[in-house]
Scaffold this active site. Structure first.
Site, short mmCIF file in Angstrom:
data_model
loop_
_atom_site.label_atom_id
_atom_site.label_comp_id
_atom_site.label_asym_id
_atom_site.label_seq_id
_atom_site.Cartn_x
_atom_site.Cartn_y
_atom_site.Cartn_z
N CYS A 193 -10.04 -91.60 85.63
CA CYS A 193 -10.86 -92.81 85.68
C CYS A 193 -10.55 -93.71 84.49
O CYS A 193 -10.39 -94.93 84.64
CB CYS A 193 -12.33 -92.42 85.70
SG CYS A 193 -13.39 -93.83 85.86
N SER A 227 -22.24 -99.11 80.12
CA SER A 227 -22.57 -98.16 81.18
C SER A 227 -24.06 -98.10 81.45
O SER A 227 -24.51 -97.50 82.42
CB SER A 227 -22.09 -96.76 80.77
OG SER A 227 -22.81 -96.36 79.62
N SER A 272 -22.54 -97.23 74.61
CA SER A 272 -21.96 -98.56 74.85
C SER A 272 -22.89 -99.66 74.35
O SER A 272 -22.44 -100.71 73.90
CB SER A 272 -21.61 -98.74 76.33
OG SER A 272 -22.73 -98.58 77.16
N CYS A 288 -17.25 -88.35 86.78
CA CYS A 288 -17.16 -89.71 86.27
C CYS A 288 -17.67 -90.74 87.28
O CYS A 288 -17.19 -90.80 88.40
CB CYS A 288 -15.69 -89.98 85.97
SG CYS A 288 -15.35 -91.60 85.35
#
Length: 419
Positions: A102, A13, A18, A223
């Site tokens: 999402c 991201s 991440s 999101c």
């Protein structure tokens, strides 16, 4: 087969979680590929979108780790399956949770398929704080079987369901947002941060020179869309539907608003010219009325009963105890970081459940997801579709009943002959 040959595609991201997930996978000796998903098109609006900056940060992580980088666009899919759903829910007077949708439709569906089919991945990974009941090696042994879509899986198919378990950092645990993903997705996913705390993840990032991601703020907005002024943003997509603020206590109109969708239960109402704070306790999307009460813990905000739509069980079927007894004790939450609350589930024939709480809870909200847990296991979730009466309504009913009894007693007295 050597671990070095295992191909893992990690969703990036541009954030610290991440980035560290990719680093840890690399440390385990896997062939790691980073993929950045673009799910929102800045050209759609005037707002400031950080997608380009995020993409650049994700690319820099891949450079630092010396792994391949890919970018995929799911702008159309996000619009069709998440954002349109969000707008529709708001129009119906509900308060949606786009992050759950999402994950269900984009990350653990389109992205997963892309990683497996286009990039030849043996597994995918994300930076979520969650765990599963599978070890990495078991994940690599999973085979994807295309199964017919039906209400229930084949009774003769023997499958030990993979469990979705809370992350070790209970403050950061993100199983709430993963409560609608499929069993097939879970079987192919590694959560490298599952056993770590956020503080430790930041420490790893600092030690490996990921300073550009450490400087970033935690993302808290819708999101993939990010943080922005909600009212201005949503009014770019939905027509204003003016209505009244109505007092729940005496039905008096005490103000006006631009649309029910701009407010959620428990939120402070914007009422000009009034010194005391009023809070939203109920919405009527048909009339456009928003009912408000004059305190943050007014009994009209508390309820102890709700009904969901058909529950999505992570194991694909309800727990055996619930099937057997039609009732089961567990815990639940309807917001990410709220404390888990004990409840009793009652299973209906259509797969929906009634949720009875041990004690009334503040601001239960239509459209939010009731996420169920047994110990560390996240069992799944269902969208809240109906609410039981509020404590205030029950109190009013009781006092009316007492009043009518009193009136009846007076009438009887009048009829009785005087002695």
């Amino acid at each position: 087969m050597l671990a070095a040959a295992r191909r893992v595609v990690c969703a990036l991201s541009g954030g610290v979680d991440s980035a560290v997930a990719a680093l840890l996978l690399r440390r385990r000796g896997y062939q790691v590929t980073g993929v950045f998903m673009k799910n929102w098109d800045t050209l759609d609006e005037q707002g400031v979108c950080s997608a380009d900056k995020d993409c650049e940060d994700a690319y820099r992580v891949c450079q630092k780790l010396d792994i391949p980088f890919h970018q995929v666009s799911y702008v159309k899919e996000y619009w069709n399956e998440v954002f349109s759903y969000l707008l529709n829910e708001y129009e119906l007077g509900r308060t949606p949770n786009p992050d759950i949708m999402c994950n269900k439709h984009i990350k653990f569906n389109y992205f997963l398929r892309y990683a497996l089919d286009n990039l030849g991945a043996d597994a995918v990974a994300t930076g979520h704080y969650a765990r599963t009941s599978l070890e990495d090696e078991e994940i690599f042994q999973q085979k994807h079987i295309k199964r017919p879509q039906g209400l229930f899986r084949n009774r003769f198919e023997v499958r030990n369901a993979v469990k979705l378990l809370k992350g070790a950092d209970h403050l950061k645990d993100q199983t709430f947002f993963l409560s609608q993903i499929s069993q097939d997705s879970l079987r192919r996913t590694i959560f490298p941060l599952g056993g770590l705390t956020k503080d430790f993840v930041k420490k790893i990032a600092a030690e490996h020179g990921f300073h550009h991601v450490l400087k970033r703020k935690e993302s808290m907005g819708i999101c993939f869309i990010g943080e922005r002024n909600f009212e201005n943003f949503i009014l770019e997509y939905l027509e204003p539907r003016p209505g009244n603020f109505v007092s729940i206590e005496d039905n008096k109109v005490i103000g006006t608003h631009k649309g029910c969708f701009l407010y959620t239960i428990g939120q402070r109402a914007k009422l000009s010219g009034l010194s005391e704070a009023w809070f939203v306790v109920e919405k009527d999307a048909t009339s456009g009325n928003i009912f408000v009460a004059p305190s943050t813990d007014h009994p009209a905000l508390y309820r102890d009963l709700l009904r969901t739509n058909r529950v999505h069980w992570i194991a694909e079927e309800p727990p055996a105890e619930l099937i057997r007894d039609k009732m089961m004790e567990c815990t639940f939450r309807f917001q990410h970081q709220m404390a888990l609350v004990p409840c009793m589930l009652t299973l209906n024939q259509d797969g929906t459940v009634w949720v009875t709480l041990v004690k009334p809870m503040r601001a239960l909200t239509l459209g939010q997801f009731a996420v169920f847990y047994k110990g560390d296991e996240c069992l799944g979730s269902g969208k809240i579709m109906r609410l039981g009466p509020s404590v205030y309504t029950l109190q009013q009913g009781k006092s009316r009943e007492q009043d009518s009894r009193h009136v009846l007693a007076e009438e009887i007295k009048k009829l009785e002959p005087a002695t």
